[in-house]
Design a protein around this motif. Structure first.
Motif, PDB file in Angstrom:
ATOM      1  N   ASP A 339       0.832  -1.201   0.000  1.00 59.81           N
ATOM      2  CA  ASP A 339       0.000   0.000   0.000  1.00 59.81           C
ATOM      3  C   ASP A 339       0.865   1.250   0.000  1.00 59.81           C
ATOM      4  OD1 ASP A 339       0.669   0.729   2.641  1.00 59.81           O
ATOM      5  OD2 ASP A 339      -1.142  -0.153   3.501  1.00 59.81           O
ATOM      6  N   ASP A 340       0.226   2.437  -0.022  1.00 61.79           N
ATOM      7  CA  ASP A 340       0.990   3.672  -0.223  1.00 61.79           C
ATOM      8  C   ASP A 340       1.748   4.128   1.025  1.00 61.79           C
ATOM      9  OD1 ASP A 340      -1.126   4.695   1.214  1.00 61.79           O
ATOM     10  OD2 ASP A 340      -1.874   5.996  -0.383  1.00 61.79           O
ATOM     11  N   SER A 341       1.629   3.394   2.140  1.00 65.09           N
ATOM     12  CA  SER A 341       2.544   3.589   3.270  1.00 65.09           C
ATOM     13  C   SER A 341       3.676   2.561   3.208  1.00 65.09           C
ATOM     14  CB  SER A 341       1.802   3.448   4.600  1.00 65.09           C
ATOM     15  OG  SER A 341       0.787   4.408   4.710  1.00 65.09           O
ATOM     16  N   TYR A 342       3.757   1.834   2.089  1.00 70.28           N
ATOM     17  CA  TYR A 342       4.709   0.732   1.917  1.00 70.28           C
ATOM     18  C   TYR A 342       4.530  -0.369   2.960  1.00 70.28           C
ATOM     19  CZ  TYR A 342       6.898   3.017  -1.992  1.00 70.28           C
ATOM     20  OH  TYR A 342       7.109   3.579  -3.231  1.00 70.28           O
ATOM     21  N   ASN A 343       3.309  -0.510   3.457  1.00 71.23           N
ATOM     22  CA  ASN A 343       3.002  -1.695   4.254  1.00 71.23           C
ATOM     23  C   ASN A 343       2.961  -2.893   3.332  1.00 71.23           C
ATOM     24  OD1 ASN A 343       2.467  -0.554   6.925  1.00 71.23           O
ATOM     25  ND2 ASN A 343       0.718   0.440   5.953  1.00 71.23           N
ATOM     26  N   VAL A 344       3.445  -4.036   3.819  1.00 72.63           N
ATOM     27  CA  VAL A 344       3.443  -5.273   3.038  1.00 72.63           C
ATOM     28  C   VAL A 344       2.767  -6.380   3.828  1.00 72.63           C
ATOM     29  CG1 VAL A 344       5.521  -4.705   1.738  1.00 72.63           C
ATOM     30  CG2 VAL A 344       5.717  -5.908   3.927  1.00 72.63           C
ATOM     31  N   GLN A 345       2.447  -7.478   3.156  1.00 75.02           N
ATOM     32  CA  GLN A 345       1.830  -8.618   3.828  1.00 75.02           C
ATOM     33  C   GLN A 345       2.920  -9.555   4.357  1.00 75.02           C
ATOM     34  OE1 GLN A 345      -1.075  -8.821   0.090  1.00 75.02           O
ATOM     35  NE2 GLN A 345      -1.611 -10.352   1.602  1.00 75.02           N
ATOM     36  N   PRO A 346       2.684 -10.194   5.497  1.00 76.75           N
ATOM     37  CA  PRO A 346       3.665 -11.160   6.009  1.00 76.75           C
ATOM     38  C   PRO A 346       3.709 -12.407   5.117  1.00 76.75           C
ATOM     39  CG  PRO A 346       1.682 -11.189   7.349  1.00 76.75           C
ATOM     40  CD  PRO A 346       1.496 -10.085   6.351  1.00 76.75           C
ATOM     41  N   ASP A 347       4.872 -13.070   5.064  1.00 75.96           N
ATOM     42  CA  ASP A 347       4.989 -14.190   4.117  1.00 75.96           C
ATOM     43  C   ASP A 347       4.274 -15.453   4.571  1.00 75.96           C
ATOM     44  OD1 ASP A 347       6.862 -14.510   6.109  1.00 75.96           O
ATOM     45  OD2 ASP A 347       8.463 -15.198   4.790  1.00 75.96           O
ATOM     46  N   THR A 348       4.126 -15.623   5.879  1.00 74.94           N
ATOM     47  CA  THR A 348       3.460 -16.835   6.370  1.00 74.94           C
ATOM     48  C   THR A 348       2.461 -16.500   7.480  1.00 74.94           C
ATOM     49  OG1 THR A 348       5.240 -17.159   7.955  1.00 74.94           O
ATOM     50  CG2 THR A 348       5.415 -18.388   5.878  1.00 74.94           C
ATOM     51  N   VAL A 349       1.655 -17.497   7.815  1.00 75.36           N
ATOM     52  CA  VAL A 349       0.606 -17.334   8.829  1.00 75.36           C
ATOM     53  C   VAL A 349       1.173 -17.392  10.252  1.00 75.36           C
ATOM     54  CG1 VAL A 349      -1.371 -18.552   9.847  1.00 75.36           C
ATOM     55  CG2 VAL A 349      -1.287 -18.169   7.386  1.00 75.36           C
ATOM     56  N   ALA A 350       2.208 -18.231  10.447  1.00 73.20           N
ATOM     57  CA  ALA A 350       2.668 -18.527  11.813  1.00 73.20           C
ATOM     58  C   ALA A 350       2.856 -17.286  12.704  1.00 73.20           C
ATOM     59  CB  ALA A 350       3.948 -19.351  11.771  1.00 73.20           C
ATOM     60  N   PRO A 351       3.568 -16.244  12.226  1.00 73.17           N
ATOM     61  CA  PRO A 351       3.805 -15.111  13.126  1.00 73.17           C
ATOM     62  C   PRO A 351       2.591 -14.223  13.370  1.00 73.17           C
ATOM     63  CG  PRO A 351       4.843 -14.740  10.979  1.00 73.17           C
ATOM     64  CD  PRO A 351       4.316 -16.132  10.962  1.00 73.17           C
ATOM     65  N   ILE A 352       1.521 -14.402  12.590  1.00 73.47           N
ATOM     66  CA  ILE A 352       0.333 -13.569  12.816  1.00 73.47           C
ATOM     67  C   ILE A 352      -0.855 -14.386  13.313  1.00 73.47           C
ATOM     68  CG2 ILE A 352       0.963 -11.731  11.202  1.00 73.47           C
ATOM     69  CD1 ILE A 352      -1.093 -13.088   9.212  1.00 73.47           C
ATOM     70  N   TRP A 353      -0.653 -15.697  13.493  1.00 77.50           N
ATOM     71  CA  TRP A 353      -1.737 -16.552  13.985  1.00 77.50           C
ATOM     72  C   TRP A 353      -2.277 -15.985  15.295  1.00 77.50           C
ATOM     73  CZ3 TRP A 353      -3.063 -19.027  18.402  1.00 77.50           C
ATOM     74  CH2 TRP A 353      -4.106 -19.972  18.325  1.00 77.50           C
ATOM     75  N   ASN A 354      -3.592 -16.002  15.450  1.00 77.55           N
ATOM     76  CA  ASN A 354      -4.210 -15.589  16.715  1.00 77.55           C
ATOM     77  C   ASN A 354      -5.445 -16.441  16.958  1.00 77.55           C
ATOM     78  OD1 ASN A 354      -6.726 -13.803  15.752  1.00 77.55           O
ATOM     79  ND2 ASN A 354      -4.976 -13.397  14.407  1.00 77.55           N
ATOM     80  N   LEU A 355      -5.812 -16.581  18.218  1.00 80.38           N
ATOM     81  CA  LEU A 355      -6.817 -17.576  18.616  1.00 80.38           C
ATOM     82  C   LEU A 355      -8.180 -17.385  17.975  1.00 80.38           C
ATOM     83  CD1 LEU A 355      -7.698 -16.778  22.373  1.00 80.38           C
ATOM     84  CD2 LEU A 355      -7.025 -15.128  20.657  1.00 80.38           C
TER      85      LEU A 355
END
Ligand code: MTE
Ligand code: MO
Length: 372
Positions: A339-355
């Protein structure tokens, strides 16, 4: 059966739950049109759909202390300047099923379709609040919304947004009575719903009954005990919902809608299609696509409307036509948006997994076979 009066739905929808009704369009239909046709717009209901009479409908807008409340009919709402905007709505649980595949979560198993785009029309919330006598005050305050849908104990769906967003004309928060030129369909909040551009679906309260300005966020279950993100280390024994902020603006997101996982594609050339969107009015500036699991990348072509800076409320559809490297028997197709703030998506689920399985925005991956 409190659901006996629910409306009839389009047969193409993939149903995640019948009562309450929760369904998403299949991916290839989702990106067939920039504007999602009303009958296949994803539906996320927590409760039975109320059947409201437009003649007797009144929206209760609570005035500031010492002032009278407004009880607005639909005709009263039509008297405010009519504002029209194209807005993408995404559920916090979109793509939850990919989190489940990593580790179990609680929630509906949405695939990539808990997101859709419509042209909404209605009165601006800031105009209605001003008419009721509200001003943007210094103190932190919240605008609380209550739906006219309720559970057997009479508890209504509710949510809130910060007053500053509600009062900001540039934020374009709507009390919408039209969706793609039609009165709102019953599943999407007839006769009036809130549309909060750039913000998670849960705050776009449908079948709107009451609006009030409060010193605190809504005390609704869905504001305080749900729709929050946590560390992967937090489980149901340790979770403290008061410790995390409610989700408002969403992170950058993209997904591949064609081809589908497990499909077989022709050798020669492959066409890859998908959507990309970011919260808070941040525009998608680029989508990168890989055919080899992320080793090498190509830039996709962005279709659809140019976005206004800081008011990019709607998604971009994208596509890439690419030669299939000779001799390849399979492709691991991946997409990621910027996006235009240069935010990117993480490459995998593991570090963003939440219950709760919310905010699932890892690189989207599709595995296909190639016909020899
Ligand atoms: N509003 C009411 N009154 N009741 C609801 O169950 N669901 C919310 C929001 N507004 C809900 C609601 C959630 S979680 C989402 S994602 C969006 O509506 C979905 O809107 P849609 O069904 O029009 O796609
Ligand atoms: Mo949602």
């Amino acid at each position: 059966d409190p659901y006996a009066d629910d409306p009839i739905r389009h047969p193409a929808l993939k149903v995640n739950s019948q009562r309450p009704f929760n369904a998403e369009p299949p991916p290839e239909l989702l990106t067939e049109n920039y504007i999602t046709p009303n009958p296949i717009f994803f539906t996320r209901n927590h409760l039975p759909v109320p059947n409201l009479d437009p003649e007797t409908y009144r929206l209760h807008v609570v005035g500031p202390p010492g002032c009278q409340s407004l009880f607005l009919s639909l005709d009263d709402l039509y008297q405010f300047p009519k504002h029209e905007i194209t807005v993408t709505l995404q559920c916090a649980g979109n793509r939850r099923s990919e989190m489940t595949r990593f580790k179990e979560v609680k929630g509906l198993a949405w695939n990539t379709g808990a997101i859709s785009t419509a042209c909404w029309a209605g009165a601006r919330l800031c105009d209605v609040l001003a008419k009721a006598g509200h001003r943007l005050c210094e103190t932190e305050a919240h605008v609380c919304f209550e739906g006219l849908d309720s559970d057997p104990t009479g508890t209504a769906y509710g949510a809130s947004i910060p007053l500053a967003r509600a009062m900001d004309p540039e934020a374009e928060v709507l009390l919408a009575y039209e969706m793609n030129g039609q009165p709102l369909p019953r599943d999407h909040g007839f006769p009036v719903r809130v549309v909060v551009p750039g913000v998670v679906g849960a705050r776009h309260v449908k079948w709107l009954g009451k609006v009030s300005v409060e010193p605190e966020e809504s005390y609704s279950h869905w504001q305080r005990r749900d729709y929050k993100g946590f560390s992967p280390s937090v489980d149901w024994d340790t979770v403290d919902f008061d410790s995390a902020p409610s989700i408002q603006e969403l992170p950058v997101q993209s997904a591949i809608t064609e081809p589908k996982d497990g499909e077989t594609v022709q050798s020669g050339e492959v066409t890859i299609k998908g959507y990309a969107w970011s919260g808070g009015g941040r525009a998608v500036v680029r989508v990168d696509v890989s055919l080899d699991g992320g080793l090498t990348w190509q830039v996709a072509e962005l279709d659809g409307e140019e976005q206004r800076p800081r008011k990019a409320w709607a998604w971009r559809l994208w596509q890439l036509q690419a030669p299939v490297p000779a001799g390849k028997k399979e492709l691991n197709i991946v997409c990621k948006a910027v996006d235009d703030s240069y935010n990117v998506q993480p490459d995998t689920v593991a570090p963003i997994w939440n219950l709760r399985g919310v905010l699932s925005n890892a690189w989207h991956r599709v595995h296909v076979r190639v016909t020899p």
